[in-house]
Design a protein around this motif. Sequence first.
Motif, short mmCIF file in Angstrom:
data_model
loop_
_atom_site.label_atom_id
_atom_site.label_comp_id
_atom_site.label_asym_id
_atom_site.label_seq_id
_atom_site.Cartn_x
_atom_site.Cartn_y
_atom_site.Cartn_z
N UNK A 66 33.08 21.42 -3.40
CA UNK A 66 33.79 20.79 -4.49
C UNK A 66 34.48 21.86 -5.15
N UNK A 67 36.09 22.31 -5.04
CA UNK A 67 36.70 23.16 -5.69
C UNK A 67 36.41 22.96 -7.23
N UNK A 68 36.46 21.68 -7.63
CA UNK A 68 36.29 21.49 -9.09
C UNK A 68 36.11 19.88 -9.19
N UNK A 69 35.47 19.36 -10.24
CA UNK A 69 35.48 18.05 -10.35
C UNK A 69 36.39 17.31 -11.33
N UNK A 70 37.69 17.02 -10.53
CA UNK A 70 38.88 16.25 -11.12
C UNK A 70 38.87 15.11 -10.10
N UNK A 71 39.33 13.90 -10.55
CA UNK A 71 39.42 12.67 -9.96
C UNK A 71 40.17 12.86 -8.33
N UNK A 72 41.09 13.61 -8.39
CA UNK A 72 42.07 13.76 -7.16
C UNK A 72 41.34 14.77 -5.96
N UNK A 73 39.94 15.31 -6.26
CA UNK A 73 39.63 16.05 -5.52
C UNK A 73 38.10 15.69 -4.90
N UNK A 74 37.52 14.71 -5.59
CA UNK A 74 36.27 14.00 -5.49
C UNK A 74 36.40 12.65 -4.84
N UNK A 75 37.36 12.05 -4.68
CA UNK A 75 37.67 10.68 -4.23
C UNK A 75 36.66 10.12 -3.25
N UNK A 76 36.33 10.90 -2.29
CA UNK A 76 35.64 10.14 -0.98
C UNK A 76 34.15 10.98 -0.99
N UNK A 77 33.79 11.66 -2.21
CA UNK A 77 32.48 12.31 -2.01
C UNK A 77 31.34 11.30 -1.87
N UNK A 78 31.40 10.00 -2.21
CA UNK A 78 30.46 9.21 -1.85
C UNK A 78 30.13 8.89 -0.18
N UNK A 79 31.03 9.49 0.59
CA UNK A 79 31.03 9.06 1.89
C UNK A 79 30.33 10.22 2.66
N UNK A 80 29.82 11.29 1.99
CA UNK A 80 29.24 12.24 2.64
C UNK A 80 27.76 12.66 2.10
N UNK A 81 26.70 13.06 2.93
CA UNK A 81 25.47 13.60 2.29
C UNK A 81 25.35 14.84 1.55
N UNK A 82 26.17 15.62 2.06
CA UNK A 82 25.87 17.26 1.64
C UNK A 82 27.19 17.57 0.69
N UNK A 83 26.70 17.72 -0.59
CA UNK A 83 27.80 17.96 -1.60
C UNK A 83 27.41 19.23 -2.49
N UNK A 84 28.33 20.28 -2.34
CA UNK A 84 28.11 21.48 -3.10
C UNK A 84 29.29 21.33 -4.43
N UNK A 85 28.73 21.96 -5.54
CA UNK A 85 29.44 22.03 -6.58
C UNK A 85 29.11 23.21 -7.34
N UNK A 86 29.81 23.80 -8.20
CA UNK A 86 29.65 24.88 -9.04
C UNK A 86 28.70 24.51 -10.34
N UNK A 87 27.85 25.22 -10.78
CA UNK A 87 26.97 24.71 -11.47
C UNK A 87 27.45 24.15 -12.86
N UNK A 88 28.56 24.88 -13.30
CA UNK A 88 29.27 24.58 -14.59
C UNK A 88 30.08 23.24 -14.44
N UNK A 89 30.09 22.68 -13.25
CA UNK A 89 30.81 21.45 -12.93
C UNK A 89 29.58 20.37 -12.85
N UNK A 90 28.63 20.48 -12.54
CA UNK A 90 27.54 19.48 -12.30
C UNK A 90 27.43 18.62 -13.19
N UNK A 91 27.58 18.78 -14.39
CA UNK A 91 27.52 17.52 -15.55
C UNK A 91 28.50 16.59 -15.26
N UNK A 92 29.70 17.16 -15.09
CA UNK A 92 31.20 16.13 -14.79
C UNK A 92 30.99 15.21 -13.51
#
Length: 259
Positions: A66-92
């Motif tokens: 995940x480059x960053x947690x905005x809606x236009x970048x995470x739209x199909x995250x729910x279709x995948x089992x393995x998701x990486x995100x930077x710790x500073x965007x984890x809460x979002x």
Amino acid sequence: MEDRWFTVTEIDPTTYAISEYGHWEKVHSFLLLGKEQAVLIDTGLGIGNIKRITDQLTDLPIAVITTHVHADHIGSHGQFDTIYVHKEDEDWLMNGIQGLSLAQIRKDMSRDLTLTPPESFDPSTYTPFQGKPTALLQEGDVLDIGGRKLEIYHTPGHSPGHISVFDHAKGYLFTGDLLYDVTPVYAFYPSTSPEDLVASLEKIAHIAKVTQVFGSHNTLGLDPSILHEVKQAVRALREQGLVAHGTGIHRFNGFSVQF
């Protein structure tokens, strides 16, 4: 490959852009194939299910970066089992995107469409993905997907946990919403930081051996000479005292920023 919503572009035989040109944001996600696994950099708007595309492009297991947690970048995250995100965007990712109402997100998703979206898309019920990531990323992490090492650069400003990804094997630099052309790169919401954005631009401008820059919007693939322009822009913004919220749009050769 023909698809009603997504446009697939082969950058090289192991790298694909998956683009959503029918939406005003013209979002790009990127599928990178290694010898052992694949990485999908972002999952797009969620107007269409991007997994129906990746399933046709590879049988390798796919990890989402995940480059960053905005809606236009995470739209199909729910279709995948393995998701990486930077710790500073984890809460979002887990609890929702700070500073953007659901009503505004739904409005942005549904306006100015130039292609007919899939029948499954209902803007009135659209809800950004929320969930727990598989693992957290930080500056300097390297993901080896088999003959292909991807280095993580923490490049905040647009969001606290925004990252850029450098593909050492190809020289490709994936900049998310830190650098692209045509429309302004922005850091004007209260949840953004102009100071961090400029520092992040300076950071990527000094990465060596970049062969092509891939932002997440607009033109697909920028010449690395744009990084020289970035260095000059950083200097000008600082010298003119423009690195602050409310200073407006600042245009440079090949890109612009809005604070």
